[in-house]
Design an enzyme around this catalytic site. Sequence first.
Site, PDB file in Angstrom:
ATOM      1  CE  LYS A  94      -0.125  -1.760  -9.086  1.00 14.36           C
ATOM      2  NZ  LYS A  94      -1.467  -2.271  -9.043  1.00 14.36           N
ATOM      3  CG  ASP A 138      -8.355   0.258 -11.519  1.00 16.88           C
ATOM      4  OD1 ASP A 138      -7.523   1.002 -10.951  1.00 16.88           O
ATOM      5  OD2 ASP A 138      -8.258  -0.991 -11.518  1.00 16.88           O
ATOM      6  CD1 TRP A 173      -4.303  -4.660 -13.303  1.00 18.07           C
ATOM      7  CD2 TRP A 173      -5.213  -5.754 -11.587  1.00 18.07           C
ATOM      8  NE1 TRP A 173      -3.290  -5.129 -12.504  1.00 18.07           N
ATOM      9  CE2 TRP A 173      -3.814  -5.796 -11.459  1.00 18.07           C
ATOM     10  CE3 TRP A 173      -5.999  -6.390 -10.625  1.00 18.07           C
ATOM     11  CZ2 TRP A 173      -3.174  -6.448 -10.394  1.00 18.07           C
ATOM     12  CZ3 TRP A 173      -5.373  -7.036  -9.567  1.00 18.07           C
ATOM     13  CH2 TRP A 173      -3.980  -7.057  -9.456  1.00 18.07           C
TER      14      TRP A 173
HETATM   15  C1  LIG Z   1      -2.387  -3.193  -8.973  1.00 21.33           C
HETATM   16  C2  LIG Z   1      -3.700  -2.926  -9.576  1.00 21.33           C
HETATM   17  C3  LIG Z   1      -4.896  -3.321  -8.950  1.00 21.33           C
HETATM   18  C4  LIG Z   1      -4.929  -4.106  -7.653  1.00 21.33           C
HETATM   19  O1  LIG Z   1      -4.481  -3.363  -6.590  1.00 21.33           O
HETATM   20  P1  LIG Z   1      -4.471  -3.970  -5.097  1.00 21.33           P
HETATM   21  O2  LIG Z   1      -4.241  -2.762  -4.263  1.00 21.33           O
HETATM   22  O3  LIG Z   1      -3.354  -4.960  -5.062  1.00 21.33           O
HETATM   23  O4  LIG Z   1      -5.789  -4.612  -4.850  1.00 21.33           O
HETATM   24  C5  LIG Z   1      -6.078  -2.984  -9.570  1.00 21.33           C
HETATM   25  N1  LIG Z   1      -6.108  -2.310 -10.739  1.00 21.33           N
HETATM   26  C6  LIG Z   1      -4.981  -1.931 -11.370  1.00 21.33           C
HETATM   27  C7  LIG Z   1      -5.058  -1.184 -12.658  1.00 21.33           C
HETATM   28  C8  LIG Z   1      -3.746  -2.229 -10.805  1.00 21.33           C
HETATM   29  O5  LIG Z   1      -2.619  -1.854 -11.430  1.00 21.33           O
END
Ligand SMILES: *Cc1c(COP(=O)(O)O)cnc(C)c1O
Length: 358
Positions: free
Chosen positions: A190, A166, A99
């Site tokens: 998540k 993030d 990511w």
């Molecule tokens: C799942 C995830 C993403 C991407 O998320 P989307 O909503 O599918 O774009 C980005 N960063 C991390 C750390 C993730 O776990």
Amino acid sequence: MRKHIFNAGPCKLSDMALENTAKAVMELGTCGQSILEVSHRSSDFQAIYDETVALFKEVLEIPDNYSVMFMGGGASLQFCMVPYNFLKTKAAYIDSGTWSTKAMAEAELFGEVVEICSSKDRDYVYFPEIPEIPADVDYLHITTNNTIRGTEILKDIDSPVPVIADMSSDICSRPVDVSKYDLIYGGCQKNLGPAGLVFVIIKNEFLDKVVADRKIPTMLKYKTHVKNGSMYNTPPCVNIYTVGQTLKWIKESGGLKEMERRAIAHSDALYAEIERNSMFIPVVDEGSRSRMNIPFIMAPGKEELADAFMAACKKADIVGIKGHRSVGGFRASCYNACTDEDVAALIQVMKDFENSQK
Ligand SMILES: *Cc1c(COP(=O)(O)O)cnc(C)c1O
């Protein structure tokens, strides 16, 4: 019957969030409309939105000089919105896995990217040591939990430049010192709710002073969303509703200290079994291990038993433990709604599997 859900994202949600969302889909309160039908401009929805933001601020202890927004586009859209809005000349990035690599690729469209550290040399099985952070960059970007590789930095770092994080996959799994960050973003799927919704927490001074001097399309400007209270356009109303229910559930369950206690208990128990069980070995270095995503592989010489183990999991109603398609092996994702029973069921299958091979 509900299965033991270890999906990496979208992931398991609490019964309370699911049940209340299901009710609201039929009728929101007593307003005679579904949450799918009600106007986002109505007082019924505004109350839900305001409550969700207030709960987020309370649960995560977000200081008063920060704004909270919800928007669509997934965390992946934030990979471009962050540099679009804030990268003037150069930005520092920590390369800790898939990511963060994707976030860096987007930032390169807007300016210079300084990779200050990386754990690519060993296929991201550890969280890279953070060197001195250059003072001449616009911001530092960090991915606090690497969902695919299963590494996590469990501390808030000190930095001479604004930190942008993030936190898609560890938000609300432990207390964080929000004041150490200028912007925190993440996909909600998540730890908070359904896919397709993103949360953004931003320090007001950062937004007011630091924006890059370039023309930015209206929808991609953070200022648009702050100014319009996330309602410049139609927000994903039902997703916001579910996030609100999850936050209520977190609060009623004992808040982030309790989420952290559960995450430690679950990840410690799983890692202890992975280390003990002769069939499996862990992937991630001690000291870098995520509490949310726990990858493991078959022990050397046992590789051909992987399919049999998957079948045993399926039989025990365990879903979602296949490793990411880019990594292989297995990965158990134990987000907030993961229960002691879920973890005990997985550990039991691992034990039974070992015994069945004797
Ligand atoms: C799942 C995830 C993403 C991407 O998320 P989307 O909503 O599918 O774009 C980005 N960063 C991390 C750390 C993730 O776990």
